[in-house]
Motif scaffolding. Structure first.
Motif, mmCIF file in Angstrom:
data_model
loop_
_atom_site.group_PDB
_atom_site.id
_atom_site.type_symbol
_atom_site.label_atom_id
_atom_site.label_comp_id
_atom_site.label_asym_id
_atom_site.label_seq_id
_atom_site.Cartn_x
_atom_site.Cartn_y
_atom_site.Cartn_z
ATOM 1 N N PHE A 1 79.703 -64.941 -11.970
ATOM 2 C CA PHE A 1 79.990 -66.375 -12.185
ATOM 3 C C PHE A 1 80.454 -66.299 -12.268
ATOM 4 O O PHE A 1 81.783 -66.151 -13.350
ATOM 5 N N GLY A 2 82.014 -67.646 -12.010
ATOM 6 C CA GLY A 2 83.086 -68.301 -12.461
ATOM 7 C C GLY A 2 83.339 -69.752 -12.212
ATOM 8 O O GLY A 2 82.785 -70.186 -11.165
ATOM 9 N N PRO A 3 84.374 -70.146 -12.595
ATOM 10 C CA PRO A 3 84.834 -70.770 -11.986
ATOM 11 C C PRO A 3 85.061 -71.204 -10.441
ATOM 12 O O PRO A 3 85.866 -69.848 -10.283
ATOM 13 N N ARG A 4 85.150 -72.256 -9.725
ATOM 14 C CA ARG A 4 85.373 -72.578 -8.202
ATOM 15 C C ARG A 4 87.368 -72.602 -8.413
ATOM 16 O O ARG A 4 87.154 -74.489 -8.654
ATOM 17 N N GLY A 5 87.651 -72.429 -7.657
ATOM 18 C CA GLY A 5 89.148 -73.203 -6.979
ATOM 19 C C GLY A 5 89.676 -72.419 -8.422
ATOM 20 O O GLY A 5 90.730 -73.510 -7.967
ATOM 21 N N MET A 6 89.934 -72.709 -9.679
ATOM 22 C CA MET A 6 90.876 -72.130 -10.539
ATOM 23 C C MET A 6 90.750 -70.956 -11.051
ATOM 24 O O MET A 6 90.369 -69.829 -10.956
ATOM 25 N N GLY A 7 92.029 -70.785 -11.634
ATOM 26 C CA GLY A 7 92.630 -69.237 -12.241
ATOM 27 C C GLY A 7 91.396 -69.360 -13.464
ATOM 28 O O GLY A 7 90.596 -70.237 -14.315
ATOM 29 N N CYS A 8 90.986 -67.980 -14.380
ATOM 30 C CA CYS A 8 89.896 -67.793 -14.956
ATOM 31 C C CYS A 8 91.484 -67.325 -16.368
ATOM 32 O O CYS A 8 91.643 -66.515 -15.574
ATOM 33 N N VAL B 1 82.866 -61.869 -19.360
ATOM 34 C CA VAL B 1 82.204 -61.955 -20.572
ATOM 35 C C VAL B 1 80.944 -61.322 -19.656
ATOM 36 O O VAL B 1 80.737 -61.275 -18.847
ATOM 37 N N THR B 2 80.493 -60.246 -19.869
ATOM 38 C CA THR B 2 79.467 -58.493 -19.286
ATOM 39 C C THR B 2 78.296 -59.461 -19.882
ATOM 40 O O THR B 2 78.520 -59.317 -21.113
ATOM 41 N N MET B 3 77.479 -60.185 -19.187
ATOM 42 C CA MET B 3 75.112 -59.248 -19.793
ATOM 43 C C MET B 3 74.559 -58.610 -19.791
ATOM 44 O O MET B 3 74.596 -58.646 -18.281
ATOM 45 N N GLY B 4 74.353 -58.165 -19.890
ATOM 46 C CA GLY B 4 73.891 -57.239 -19.950
ATOM 47 C C GLY B 4 72.215 -57.790 -19.110
ATOM 48 O O GLY B 4 71.468 -58.882 -19.861
ATOM 49 N N ASN C 1 69.839 -64.703 -28.675
ATOM 50 C CA ASN C 1 71.266 -65.539 -29.552
ATOM 51 C C ASN C 1 72.905 -64.843 -28.852
ATOM 52 O O ASN C 1 73.167 -66.181 -28.293
ATOM 53 N N THR C 2 72.641 -63.670 -29.026
ATOM 54 C CA THR C 2 73.927 -62.784 -28.035
ATOM 55 C C THR C 2 73.492 -63.514 -26.965
ATOM 56 O O THR C 2 75.171 -63.178 -25.997
ATOM 57 N N ALA C 3 73.323 -63.752 -25.650
ATOM 58 C CA ALA C 3 72.870 -64.401 -24.813
ATOM 59 C C ALA C 3 73.169 -65.157 -24.813
ATOM 60 O O ALA C 3 74.783 -66.097 -23.690
ATOM 61 N N ARG C 4 73.307 -66.063 -24.887
ATOM 62 C CA ARG C 4 73.491 -67.808 -25.125
ATOM 63 C C ARG C 4 74.795 -67.476 -25.664
ATOM 64 O O ARG C 4 75.978 -68.356 -25.049
ATOM 65 N N ARG C 5 74.750 -66.977 -26.740
ATOM 66 C CA ARG C 5 76.438 -66.674 -27.063
ATOM 67 C C ARG C 5 77.671 -65.960 -25.999
ATOM 68 O O ARG C 5 78.550 -67.568 -26.119
ATOM 69 N N LYS C 6 77.113 -65.687 -24.847
ATOM 70 C CA LYS C 6 78.086 -64.891 -23.915
ATOM 71 C C LYS C 6 78.082 -66.466 -22.870
ATOM 72 O O LYS C 6 79.411 -66.540 -22.121
ATOM 73 N N LEU C 7 77.197 -66.907 -22.809
ATOM 74 C CA LEU C 7 76.964 -68.628 -21.520
ATOM 75 C C LEU C 7 78.202 -69.100 -22.373
ATOM 76 O O LEU C 7 78.708 -69.511 -21.324
ATOM 77 N N ALA C 8 77.648 -69.428 -23.385
ATOM 78 C CA ALA C 8 78.911 -70.317 -24.082
ATOM 79 C C ALA C 8 79.710 -69.941 -24.210
ATOM 80 O O ALA C 8 81.475 -71.212 -23.110
ATOM 81 N N GLU C 9 80.720 -68.532 -24.217
ATOM 82 C CA GLU C 9 81.622 -68.672 -23.971
ATOM 83 C C GLU C 9 82.246 -68.012 -22.688
ATOM 84 O O GLU C 9 83.308 -69.307 -22.242
ATOM 85 N N ALA C 10 81.370 -68.431 -21.528
ATOM 86 C CA ALA C 10 81.838 -67.898 -20.177
ATOM 87 C C ALA C 10 82.384 -69.698 -19.593
ATOM 88 O O ALA C 10 82.791 -69.797 -18.882
ATOM 89 N N LEU C 11 81.253 -70.143 -20.103
ATOM 90 C CA LEU C 11 81.228 -72.354 -19.590
ATOM 91 C C LEU C 11 82.316 -73.190 -20.577
ATOM 92 O O LEU C 11 83.365 -73.479 -19.285
ATOM 93 N N VAL C 12 82.474 -72.436 -21.334
ATOM 94 C CA VAL C 12 83.342 -73.601 -22.112
ATOM 95 C C VAL C 12 85.121 -73.094 -22.101
ATOM 96 O O VAL C 12 86.046 -73.407 -21.886
ATOM 97 N N ASN C 13 84.995 -71.557 -21.690
ATOM 98 C CA ASN C 13 86.120 -70.987 -21.620
ATOM 99 C C ASN C 13 86.880 -70.738 -20.069
ATOM 100 O O ASN C 13 88.063 -69.996 -20.152
ATOM 101 N N GLY C 14 85.919 -71.093 -19.016
ATOM 102 C CA GLY C 14 86.681 -70.712 -18.203
ATOM 103 C C GLY C 14 86.163 -69.078 -17.632
ATOM 104 O O GLY C 14 87.308 -68.957 -16.499
ATOM 105 N N ARG C 15 85.651 -68.598 -18.037
ATOM 106 C CA ARG C 15 86.300 -66.964 -17.747
ATOM 107 C C ARG C 15 85.000 -66.562 -16.783
ATOM 108 O O ARG C 15 83.935 -67.638 -16.573
#
Length: 120
Positions: A19-26, A31-34, A70-84
């Motif tokens: 999953f990732g941002p659409r139409g823009m650079g990342c 971020v890798t989630m197990g 806790n680790t999974a939520r941190r990874k989700l936040a990292e991807a969403l907030v930082n466009g990764r």
């Protein structure tokens, strides 16, 4: 010497693994989630299970589920907030062999633990 990592039961693999941002650079590396982290998010946030129920289904302790969550939520936040880009792959998991018939509430019997390797 640390205790060996216990295999985590997973009821099914995700349909989409990236999953990732659409139409823009990342920004930055993906971020890798197990698969175990994906399963905990699915059980707790989507299925509405308590941590104790998720732990029983995955065959691990409640404290392990809490740590994974806790680790999974941190990874989700990292991807969403930082466009990764968020990739879901890997981990010491046993995937339910009868997942097509699984009710995803009290998963069927699981045997063995196969380390899921990243694709590619």
């Amino acid at each position: 010497m640390p205790r060996p990592k216990k295999c985590r039961r997973v009821c099914g693999l995700p349909v989409c693994r990236e999953f990732g941002p659409r139409g823009m650079g990342c920004a930055g590396e993906p971020v890798t989630m197990g698969l175990d982290e994906y399963e905990v998010i699915r059980l707790i946030d989507l299925q509405g299970m308590q941590q104790e129920q998720a732990a029983a289904q995955m065959g691990v302790a409640r404290t392990t589920v809490q740590s994974i969550y806790n680790t999974a939520r941190r990874k989700l936040a990292e991807a969403l907030v930082n466009g990764r880009i968020l990739r879901i792959e890997g981990g010491d998991v046993a995937v339910c062999e009868k997942r097509a018939h699984c009710m995803r509430g009290g998963c069927c019997a699981h045997r063995g633990c196969a380390k899921q390797k990243p694709e590619g």
